[in-house]
Structure formats: C-alpha cells, structure tokens
Design a protein around this motif. Structure first.
Motif, mmCIF file in Angstrom:
data_model
loop_
_atom_site.group_PDB
_atom_site.id
_atom_site.type_symbol
_atom_site.label_atom_id
_atom_site.label_comp_id
_atom_site.label_asym_id
_atom_site.label_seq_id
_atom_site.Cartn_x
_atom_site.Cartn_y
_atom_site.Cartn_z
ATOM 1 N N ARG A 174 0.860 -1.140 0.003
ATOM 2 C CA ARG A 174 0.112 -0.126 0.027
ATOM 3 C C ARG A 174 0.957 1.405 0.097
ATOM 4 O O ARG A 174 2.205 1.112 0.391
ATOM 5 N N ALA A 175 0.433 2.251 -0.810
ATOM 6 C CA ALA A 175 1.019 3.628 -0.395
ATOM 7 C C ALA A 175 0.981 3.999 0.733
ATOM 8 O O ALA A 175 -0.057 4.037 1.627
ATOM 9 N N ALA A 176 1.958 5.073 1.001
ATOM 10 C CA ALA A 176 1.763 5.704 2.301
ATOM 11 C C ALA A 176 2.158 7.043 2.406
ATOM 12 O O ALA A 176 3.318 7.282 1.646
ATOM 13 N N ILE A 177 1.493 8.124 2.568
ATOM 14 C CA ILE A 177 1.852 9.653 2.336
ATOM 15 C C ILE A 177 2.017 10.180 3.621
ATOM 16 O O ILE A 177 1.298 9.985 4.535
ATOM 17 N N VAL A 178 3.358 10.461 3.963
ATOM 18 C CA VAL A 178 3.775 10.735 5.367
ATOM 19 C C VAL A 178 4.600 12.035 5.532
ATOM 20 O O VAL A 178 5.235 12.441 4.736
ATOM 21 N N ALA A 179 4.704 12.532 6.853
ATOM 22 C CA ALA A 179 5.257 13.751 7.331
ATOM 23 C C ALA A 179 5.615 13.514 8.705
ATOM 24 O O ALA A 179 4.953 12.707 9.260
ATOM 25 N N THR A 180 6.406 14.496 9.238
ATOM 26 C CA THR A 180 6.594 14.599 10.517
ATOM 27 C C THR A 180 5.240 15.147 11.407
ATOM 28 O O THR A 180 4.747 16.074 10.622
ATOM 29 N N PRO A 181 5.223 14.946 12.813
ATOM 30 C CA PRO A 181 4.147 15.843 13.651
ATOM 31 C C PRO A 181 4.534 17.174 13.591
ATOM 32 O O PRO A 181 3.536 18.128 13.209
ATOM 33 N N TYR A 198 7.604 11.228 -10.919
ATOM 34 C CA TYR A 198 6.708 10.134 -10.626
ATOM 35 C C TYR A 198 5.294 11.037 -10.233
ATOM 36 O O TYR A 198 5.534 12.241 -9.538
ATOM 37 N N ARG A 199 4.047 10.672 -10.723
ATOM 38 C CA ARG A 199 2.976 11.207 -10.233
ATOM 39 C C ARG A 199 2.365 10.273 -9.354
ATOM 40 O O ARG A 199 2.146 9.159 -9.545
ATOM 41 N N TRP A 200 2.026 11.126 -8.019
ATOM 42 C CA TRP A 200 1.362 10.169 -7.296
ATOM 43 C C TRP A 200 0.238 9.607 -7.453
ATOM 44 O O TRP A 200 -0.841 10.322 -7.934
ATOM 45 N N GLU A 201 -0.111 8.386 -7.159
ATOM 46 C CA GLU A 201 -1.298 7.752 -7.478
ATOM 47 C C GLU A 201 -2.104 7.351 -6.474
ATOM 48 O O GLU A 201 -1.649 6.991 -5.116
ATOM 49 N N PHE A 202 -3.565 7.644 -6.618
ATOM 50 C CA PHE A 202 -4.645 7.477 -5.470
ATOM 51 C C PHE A 202 -5.770 6.789 -6.068
ATOM 52 O O PHE A 202 -6.140 7.044 -7.435
ATOM 53 N N GLU A 203 -6.498 6.172 -5.249
ATOM 54 C CA GLU A 203 -7.778 5.446 -5.825
ATOM 55 C C GLU A 203 -8.721 5.504 -4.554
ATOM 56 O O GLU A 203 -8.317 5.101 -3.331
ATOM 57 N N LYS A 204 -10.060 5.661 -4.807
ATOM 58 C CA LYS A 204 -11.095 5.696 -3.753
ATOM 59 C C LYS A 204 -12.520 5.719 -4.418
ATOM 60 O O LYS A 204 -12.895 6.296 -5.303
ATOM 61 N N ASP A 205 -13.144 4.593 -4.210
ATOM 62 C CA ASP A 205 -14.473 4.412 -4.618
ATOM 63 C C ASP A 205 -14.478 4.233 -6.009
ATOM 64 O O ASP A 205 -15.377 4.794 -6.732
ATOM 65 N N ALA A 254 4.788 3.478 13.808
ATOM 66 C CA ALA A 254 4.541 3.136 15.180
ATOM 67 C C ALA A 254 5.215 3.874 16.134
ATOM 68 O O ALA A 254 4.494 3.918 17.275
ATOM 69 N N SER A 255 6.358 4.581 16.000
ATOM 70 C CA SER A 255 6.996 5.255 17.048
ATOM 71 C C SER A 255 6.475 6.761 17.080
ATOM 72 O O SER A 255 6.804 7.498 18.117
ATOM 73 N N GLY A 256 5.741 7.024 16.098
ATOM 74 C CA GLY A 256 5.091 8.418 16.082
ATOM 75 C C GLY A 256 6.173 9.441 15.158
ATOM 76 O O GLY A 256 5.907 10.753 15.162
ATOM 77 N N ALA A 257 7.311 8.978 14.668
ATOM 78 C CA ALA A 257 8.213 9.832 14.059
ATOM 79 C C ALA A 257 7.551 10.334 12.829
ATOM 80 O O ALA A 257 7.969 11.525 12.470
ATOM 81 N N LEU A 258 6.637 9.565 12.145
ATOM 82 C CA LEU A 258 5.892 9.887 11.046
ATOM 83 C C LEU A 258 4.532 9.748 11.248
ATOM 84 O O LEU A 258 3.841 9.010 11.804
ATOM 85 N N VAL A 259 3.904 10.782 10.507
ATOM 86 C CA VAL A 259 2.389 10.799 10.663
ATOM 87 C C VAL A 259 1.790 10.414 9.303
ATOM 88 O O VAL A 259 2.299 11.068 8.281
ATOM 89 N N ARG A 260 0.703 9.792 9.075
ATOM 90 C CA ARG A 260 0.174 9.300 7.828
ATOM 91 C C ARG A 260 -0.891 9.940 7.401
ATOM 92 O O ARG A 260 -1.697 10.124 8.466
ATOM 93 N N VAL A 261 -1.269 10.537 6.285
ATOM 94 C CA VAL A 261 -2.545 11.091 5.810
ATOM 95 C C VAL A 261 -2.996 10.334 4.575
ATOM 96 O O VAL A 261 -2.130 9.611 3.871
ATOM 97 N N LEU A 262 -4.356 10.760 4.107
ATOM 98 C CA LEU A 262 -4.965 10.140 3.078
ATOM 99 C C LEU A 262 -4.781 8.997 2.574
ATOM 100 O O LEU A 262 -4.901 8.019 1.700
ATOM 101 N N GLU A 263 -4.690 8.032 4.112
ATOM 102 C CA GLU A 263 -4.829 6.581 3.975
ATOM 103 C C GLU A 263 -6.087 6.016 3.279
ATOM 104 O O GLU A 263 -6.168 4.988 2.609
ATOM 105 N N ASP A 264 -7.341 6.491 3.252
ATOM 106 C CA ASP A 264 -8.335 6.262 2.585
ATOM 107 C C ASP A 264 -8.334 6.262 1.191
ATOM 108 O O ASP A 264 -8.934 5.525 0.493
#
Length: 297
Positions: free
Chosen positions: A165-172, A204-211, A254-264
């Motif tokens: 799965r893709a994961a879009i992440v950044a720091t808190p 690279y163009r970021w790829e997303f899919e939903k519904d 898991a450690s909280g060093a990165l936060v995930r967004v757009l998971e859906d």
C-alpha cells in the motif's frame, strides 16, 4: 562464414550492444586492446566497416546494424541450445542475470541470497539494480523483479512478497505548520518530496484511488531525488510530505516519528513478483531461485 570469424562476431555483437569497448571487454572478460584487434581483423577480412569509432563513443555503422539484426537472434538461439544442454545436468548450475528494483534488492533478494548461494554453489548470480522499466529479453536477463502491476502480460510472474500500500507521510512538526490534506487535491498547498525516474527523466505522479475513482497527482516541492530511502530520510527531516510504501515506514509510524495522511485513498496493490518470458526455458538454476524467493503466506 569462416571458423575464425565466429569469435570475432561475438566480440562485434558485445561492442555494438554495449556501445563501449570498455564495457564489452568487462562483459567478455578480455582486454580492450584484444577487442580492438579482433574488430580490426574482422573488418579487414569482411572488407566493410562495422563500427564507427570516435574518442567518446562507439556505434554500429549501417552495415553493422544490419549484421547485428541478423546476428542477435542467431546468437540467442545458440545460447538457448547450450542452456538446454546445461539444463540436463543433475545439479543446478550456470549464471543467472537479474534486473531488480532497488527496494526489492534490499528487502527481498539480498536477505535470501546468502542461503541460496550456499545451497547452490555452482550457480553464479549477477544483479543489475535499476528502478526503470527493463526489456529483459533484449538485454538478455534471465528474470526480473518488479511490482506486479508493471509487468507485461506476456511474462510469467511468481509472487515473492505480499501486497503493498502507498503511504503519504510527514513529521508531526510539519503538520503544526501545514493542515493535513483531506483529499489528493489538497496536496497543491503542501511541500512534497518528489521522485524522478532515471530512465525517462519524468517526475513520478502520485497515484490514488477511492471508490473506483483514480487520480494521478503532480506533487509540488523543493526536493527531488531518485532514491526511496533518501525520500524517507527527507520526510523524517521535516522537508515535506513523502509518497512511499507502507511497509517501508511501519516502524516510523509506530514510533510516532511520521504521521500518515490520505490513508483512505491508498488501497492495496500487487506487491513484488519475479518474472521471466513465457517462451523462456526455465533452467534448473532459475527454477531453484524461484523456489527460494516464492512468497509463502
């Protein structure tokens, strides 16, 4: 064709394909001066110039291109015939040439190679680590490892890893300065870490899919590279949002060093597969590697 022409034709094919005396010499295990002597002798016997040489480049002439088109398939047939003979050996042996993308080399191939090579001491393995699309037939690789969705339909593929799965992440800390995006369209207001394909030069163009809705987004940012590990390091350093694989940042999430967004917007997609041409004879060596890498849930 005279008997003495055949070794020199092999030399010509190697130089023409590699576009370099130095690379051809390394491939054949001989000196560049020996190759140069062979080519001069061949051209003199045939009475035609096959290679155009400059101080910076080597390329086939028109006559050389015509010869290479005929010579290539013939040499491939001979190689296949020899491989078939070797395949009758009881013990897997020979050289396996693989093209593997960087992440698969590090995570799936590299960790399993030591045990495989101890078990099969007569097998030599050559790995070309390259992230772009590779024509394994034209470049004479025995097999490749790529993400399942990028493999041509006329290839035989064997799963070696679970879905990704893709994961879009950044720091808190990054999100204290930027609101979390709710949809891919919100990425225009963010600083993103981008990946540039070496082969095509395209971002690279970021790829997303939903519904059932598919989006490919050109993310904007001030940092671009061609290495997944460096992109994650950039995210950890607070440079911006990074598009990576979920499995690559599990510990950081898991450690909280990165936060995930757009998971859906990131459904599972086919993971890594070893693949080879459907018409390719599977030698005992390749069969042994397939069994060593095959994914077993």
């Amino acid at each position: 064709m005279r008997r003495e022409d055949w070794p020199d034709l092999v030399v010509f094919a190697a130089i023409a394909e590699e576009r370099s005396f130095k690379k051809a010499a390394a491939k054949l295990g001989v000196s560049t001066s020996a190759l140069s002597h062979s080519m001069s002798a061949l051209e003199e016997r045939l009475g035609v110039r096959l290679l155009q040489r400059t101080t910076r480049s080597v390329a086939p002439t028109e006559a050389g291109e015509r010869l290479l088109k005929t010579l290539g398939p013939a040499m491939a047939d001979i190689t296949t015939a020899v491989d078939h003979l070797v395949a009758h050996r009881e013990r897997p042996a020979g050289t396996l040439r693989l093209t593997v993308h960087r992440t698969a080399a590090r995570r799936f191939l590299g960790p399993r190679l030591p045990a495989f090579m101890r078990q099969h001491p007569d097998i030599a393995v050559e790995v070309a680590v390259e992230d772009g699309w590779t024509d394994i037939v034209a470049r004479r690789f025995d097999a490749g490892i790529r993400i399942g969705e990028s493999i041509d339909k006329d290839m035989v593929s064997v799963r070696i890893a679970p879905d990704e799965r893709a994961a879009i992440v950044a720091t808190p800390e990054y999100f204290t300065r930027h609101p979390k995006p709710r949809t891919p369209h919100d990425l225009g207001a963010h600083r993103c870490v981008n990946y540039r394909h070496v082969s095509s030069g395209a971002l690279y163009r970021w790829e997303f899919e939903k519904d059932g809705r598919v989006l490919n987004v050109s993310a904007e940012g001030t940092f671009i590279c061609n290495d997944g590990d460096l992109m994650i390091t950039a995210a950890l350093g607070g440079i911006g949002l990074t598009y990576t694989w979920e499995s690559e940042v599990t510990d950081h999430l898991a450690s909280g060093a990165l936060v995930r967004v757009l998971e859906d917007w990131c459904p599972p997609f086919p993971g890594n597969f070893l693949y080879y041409p459907s018409r390719h004879h599977v030698t005992p060596a390749l069969r042994a590697l397939i069994e060593a890498l095959r994914y077993r849930p």
